[in-house]
Design an enzyme around this catalytic site. Structure first.
Site, PDB file in Angstrom:
ATOM      1  N   ARG A  60       0.810  -1.223   0.000  1.00 44.77           N
ATOM      2  CA  ARG A  60       0.000   0.000   0.000  1.00 44.77           C
ATOM      3  C   ARG A  60       0.841   1.269   0.000  1.00 44.77           C
ATOM      4  O   ARG A  60       0.446   2.272  -0.572  1.00 44.77           O
ATOM      5  CB  ARG A  60      -0.932  -0.014   1.215  1.00 44.77           C
ATOM      6  CG  ARG A  60      -2.164  -0.869   0.940  1.00 44.77           C
ATOM      7  CD  ARG A  60      -3.044  -0.925   2.140  1.00 44.77           C
ATOM      8  NE  ARG A  60      -2.435  -1.754   3.172  1.00 44.77           N
ATOM      9  CZ  ARG A  60      -3.074  -2.721   3.828  1.00 44.77           C
ATOM     10  NH1 ARG A  60      -4.333  -2.973   3.566  1.00 44.77           N
ATOM     11  NH2 ARG A  60      -2.474  -3.425   4.749  1.00 44.77           N
ATOM     12  N   LYS A 162       2.357 -18.505   6.800  1.00 42.54           N
ATOM     13  CA  LYS A 162       1.491 -18.829   7.911  1.00 42.54           C
ATOM     14  C   LYS A 162       1.057 -17.542   8.601  1.00 42.54           C
ATOM     15  O   LYS A 162       1.743 -16.553   8.428  1.00 42.54           O
ATOM     16  CB  LYS A 162       2.203 -19.731   8.906  1.00 42.54           C
ATOM     17  CG  LYS A 162       3.435 -19.053   9.537  1.00 42.54           C
ATOM     18  CD  LYS A 162       4.008 -19.880  10.618  1.00 42.54           C
ATOM     19  CE  LYS A 162       3.564 -19.438  11.987  1.00 42.54           C
ATOM     20  NZ  LYS A 162       4.227 -18.228  12.486  1.00 42.54           N
ATOM     21  N   ASP A 191       6.154 -23.242   5.727  1.00 39.43           N
ATOM     22  CA  ASP A 191       6.454 -23.263   7.152  1.00 39.43           C
ATOM     23  C   ASP A 191       7.968 -23.254   7.175  1.00 39.43           C
ATOM     24  O   ASP A 191       8.609 -24.255   6.835  1.00 39.43           O
ATOM     25  CB  ASP A 191       5.915 -24.536   7.809  1.00 39.43           C
ATOM     26  CG  ASP A 191       6.225 -24.566   9.296  1.00 39.43           C
ATOM     27  OD1 ASP A 191       7.344 -24.178   9.681  1.00 39.43           O
ATOM     28  OD2 ASP A 191       5.355 -24.983  10.081  1.00 39.43           O
ATOM     29  N   HIS A 192       8.559 -22.127   7.570  1.00 41.70           N
ATOM     30  CA  HIS A 192      10.005 -22.008   7.350  1.00 41.70           C
ATOM     31  C   HIS A 192      10.808 -23.038   8.153  1.00 41.70           C
ATOM     32  O   HIS A 192      11.959 -23.296   7.839  1.00 41.70           O
ATOM     33  CB  HIS A 192      10.495 -20.576   7.583  1.00 41.70           C
ATOM     34  CG  HIS A 192      10.669 -20.199   9.020  1.00 41.70           C
ATOM     35  ND1 HIS A 192       9.627 -19.827   9.819  1.00 41.70           N
ATOM     36  CD2 HIS A 192      11.767 -20.135   9.799  1.00 41.70           C
ATOM     37  CE1 HIS A 192      10.075 -19.549  11.034  1.00 41.70           C
ATOM     38  NE2 HIS A 192      11.377 -19.723  11.051  1.00 41.70           N
ATOM     39  N   GLU A 230      12.317 -19.616  22.852  1.00 45.08           N
ATOM     40  CA  GLU A 230      12.864 -18.354  22.357  1.00 45.08           C
ATOM     41  C   GLU A 230      13.153 -17.443  23.538  1.00 45.08           C
ATOM     42  O   GLU A 230      12.378 -17.396  24.493  1.00 45.08           O
ATOM     43  CB  GLU A 230      11.845 -17.666  21.447  1.00 45.08           C
ATOM     44  CG  GLU A 230      11.624 -18.386  20.152  1.00 45.08           C
ATOM     45  CD  GLU A 230      10.655 -17.617  19.270  1.00 45.08           C
ATOM     46  OE1 GLU A 230      11.108 -16.756  18.510  1.00 45.08           O
ATOM     47  OE2 GLU A 230       9.446 -17.863  19.383  1.00 45.08           O
ATOM     48  N   HIS A 254       4.987 -24.957  13.381  1.00 46.12           N
ATOM     49  CA  HIS A 254       6.367 -25.433  13.546  1.00 46.12           C
ATOM     50  C   HIS A 254       6.446 -26.693  14.424  1.00 46.12           C
ATOM     51  O   HIS A 254       7.103 -27.667  14.069  1.00 46.12           O
ATOM     52  CB  HIS A 254       7.247 -24.351  14.165  1.00 46.12           C
ATOM     53  CG  HIS A 254       7.214 -23.039  13.429  1.00 46.12           C
ATOM     54  ND1 HIS A 254       7.002 -22.955  12.087  1.00 46.12           N
ATOM     55  CD2 HIS A 254       7.365 -21.762  13.857  1.00 46.12           C
ATOM     56  CE1 HIS A 254       7.033 -21.678  11.713  1.00 46.12           C
ATOM     57  NE2 HIS A 254       7.242 -20.933  12.771  1.00 46.12           N
ATOM     58  N   LYS A 354       7.980 -17.762  24.658  1.00 42.70           N
ATOM     59  CA  LYS A 354       8.810 -16.561  24.472  1.00 42.70           C
ATOM     60  C   LYS A 354       9.424 -16.229  25.820  1.00 42.70           C
ATOM     61  O   LYS A 354       8.867 -16.558  26.865  1.00 42.70           O
ATOM     62  CB  LYS A 354       7.924 -15.381  24.054  1.00 42.70           C
ATOM     63  CG  LYS A 354       7.146 -15.602  22.774  1.00 42.70           C
ATOM     64  CD  LYS A 354       7.938 -15.214  21.561  1.00 42.70           C
ATOM     65  CE  LYS A 354       7.088 -15.321  20.311  1.00 42.70           C
ATOM     66  NZ  LYS A 354       7.890 -15.453  19.097  1.00 42.70           N
TER      67      LYS A 354
END
Ligand code: BG6
Length: 503
Positions: A60, A162, A191-192, A230, A254, A354
């Protein structure tokens, strides 16, 4: 003789993308800047992009082609000459994701690139936007005839990031909308995690060796722990994360992908159909929890303030863009049951969060005790169960824990580790997950992408949890940032007489 095998061809250094245009929706966004552009640069400097390659950014934000190219250059400050040579082909289309003018303009730019750069009508459309616009973009492509190949010799593919839907109903709806424009073979759901070398190495370890597969089952394995931890918090993603949460953001995709590769039966061939058929079969064997089981087997947590890697960090509710009374989970731990011949009775404990003490992803398989230990308890004080740990990141490798005699006059046995490290064993550089997957999409190899039935089954597994959690009454366990998660998650294993490993 076997047929050409796409995954193995992927190891061939001659693997190169054909002439094509990558159309990136969400081109002014974070994913494009942080992941896609650096991955494309790496492919270019590796000689894997065709000279007839171009990117068309769609977003955009108003920008000229030159401004877009300057932005692309900023994403990789130390780029190779090969990259410079292709960046000049990059174009930009500003507009709304649903407006017909955007797709008319896009159609013109694509035709121009075919004429000027020789991209041969080949296109890969990459959805790197917020999921809310996936449907609108697909419909726009359909209305303007951009979902169909120009001629028999060219291809049009769609790569979708995703999350694929917000729940099962959303995924089914999205599938229906996308299938109105694209056939399933044209759709590459990314899905990396599947692009990570060590995730693919689960397949190599299991199916290229004779020694692991015979013990990879309920007769030898006591339980399995999958950790996706993480240390990072929200950064500027609080707004997005509020609508996601760890279950949607990590578990549904994942974690379940890593789980599927761990559970699956050996495929007859390592190709898209062979692997994906077995993964779906594995996911179908995952017990779908009843609401009562969710209460017992699933822990939902959120972090408070604390210390991570020597730094004092705020709690989730104090993060930018987060509701101060938010009930979004930043941590999930669950016990999963697998209903099949190989795994019946073996619990799979998975956790993700996290603001845990460090970034680590691993699959750890703990084996059963020996039937009879011919040593006294004093001699075996330092002996734990045998364990095989697949370290997916960082310090990629595999470690095997077993008992060994401690040198000396006494007969003492304790656990030792035999470690294999990717970094030390191979000189080859590990390609980034996006590098691998972008090239796969351009080459037309869907092996490491997710098929519709897989994504749907993954949603089916998490659906009862989503349903229960949509009720504000379900408890939200608290944990301090920098800890390994809430106390409730420890109890989940203690109940079974087990403990989480410390990775
Ligand atoms: C993404 C999630 O899919 O994966 C993020 O949306 C998460 O929340 C990221 O941080 C983790 O990926 P990696 O490759 O750093 O393990």
């Amino acid at each position: 003789m076997t047929d050409a095998n796409p995954l193995l061809e992927g190891l061939d250094s001659d693997r190169r993308a054909p002439p094509c245009v990558l159309v990136v929706y969400g081109a002014s966004g974070d994913l494009t800047q942080r992941k896609l552009i650096p991955a494309l640069e790496a492919l270019a400097s590796d000689g894997r992009l065709s000279p007839a390659f171009a990117v068309v950014g769609v977003a955009r934000t108003e920008m000229t082609d030159e401004e877009f190219q300057a932005r692309v250059r900023r994403a990789v400050p130390e780029a190779s000459g090969a990259w410079e040579a292709v960046v000049g082909n990059f174009r930009y289309v500003a507009g709304s994701y649903t407006g017909d003018e955007t797709f008319e303009r896009l159609g013109q730019v694509l035709t121009e690139l075919d004429e000027q750069v020789g991209t041969s009508g080949n296109r890969v459309h990459y959805m790197a936007t917020v999921p809310e616009v996936f449907e609108g973009v697909t419909a726009g492509l359909g209305r303007h005839g951009l979902g169909e190949p120009r001629d028999e010799g060219s291809f049009v593919r769609l790569v979708i990031e995703k999350p694929y839907g917000r729940d099962l109903a959303g995924a089914l709806h999205l599938d229906q909308a996308i299938h109105e424009v694209f056939r399933e073979e044209q759709i590459y759901r990314i899905d990396h995690y599947l692009g990570k070398e060590t995730v693919q190495n689960v397949l190599a370890l299991r199916f290229a060796n004779a020694i692991f597969e015979p013990i990879w089952n309920r007769r030898y394995v006591d339980h399995v722990q999958i950790t996706v931890a993480e240390s990072l918090g929200m950064g500027h993603r609080g707004g997005f994360y509020e609508t996601a949460g760890a279950l949607r953001d990590i578990v549904q995709n994942h974690v379940l992908q890593v789980l599927a590769l761990t559970l699956m039966e050996p495929p007859a061939t390592i190709d898209a159909k062979g692997i994906r058929d077995e993964k779906v079969k594995a996911l179908r064997a995952v017990d779908i929890p009843a609401p009562d089981d969710v209460t017992i087997d699933v822990v939902r947590g959120q972090y408070d303030s604390g210390w991570v890697e020597g730094e004092e960090v705020p709690g989730y509710r104090e993060e930018e863009g987060v509701d101060p009374a938010s009930r979004t989970e930043t941590y999930v731990a669950m016990r999963m049951r697998i209903d099949n011949w190989r795994w019946a009775g073996v619990p799979f404990y998975v956790r993700t969060g996290k603001r845990l003490p460090k970034r680590v992803t691993e699959v750890a398989m703990e084996f059963q005790d020996v039937p009879h230990l011919p040593f006294g308890s004093k001699e075996t004080r330092g002996l734990g169960p045998n364990a095989l740990v697949l370290r997916i990141q960082p310090d990629e490798g595999i470690s095997l824990r077993f008992g060994a005699k401690v040198p000396g006059q006494a007969f003492r046995v304790r656990s030792v580790s035999m470690d294999f490290s990717y970094g030390a064993a191979f000189l080859e550089e590990t390609p980034d997950a996006y590098e691998r997957l972008l090239l796969d999409a351009m080459v037309g190899d869907p092996t490491l992408f997710i098929r519709a039935d897989e994504v749907e089954q993954a949603w089916r597994i998490v659906q009862p949890i989503q349903e229960l959690w949509s009720d504000d009454a379900t408890p939200l366990a608290r944990y301090g940032a920098g800890s390994w998660g809430p106390r409730e998650a420890d109890r989940l294993l203690e109940r079974d007489g087990r403990r989480w490993r410390s990775p």
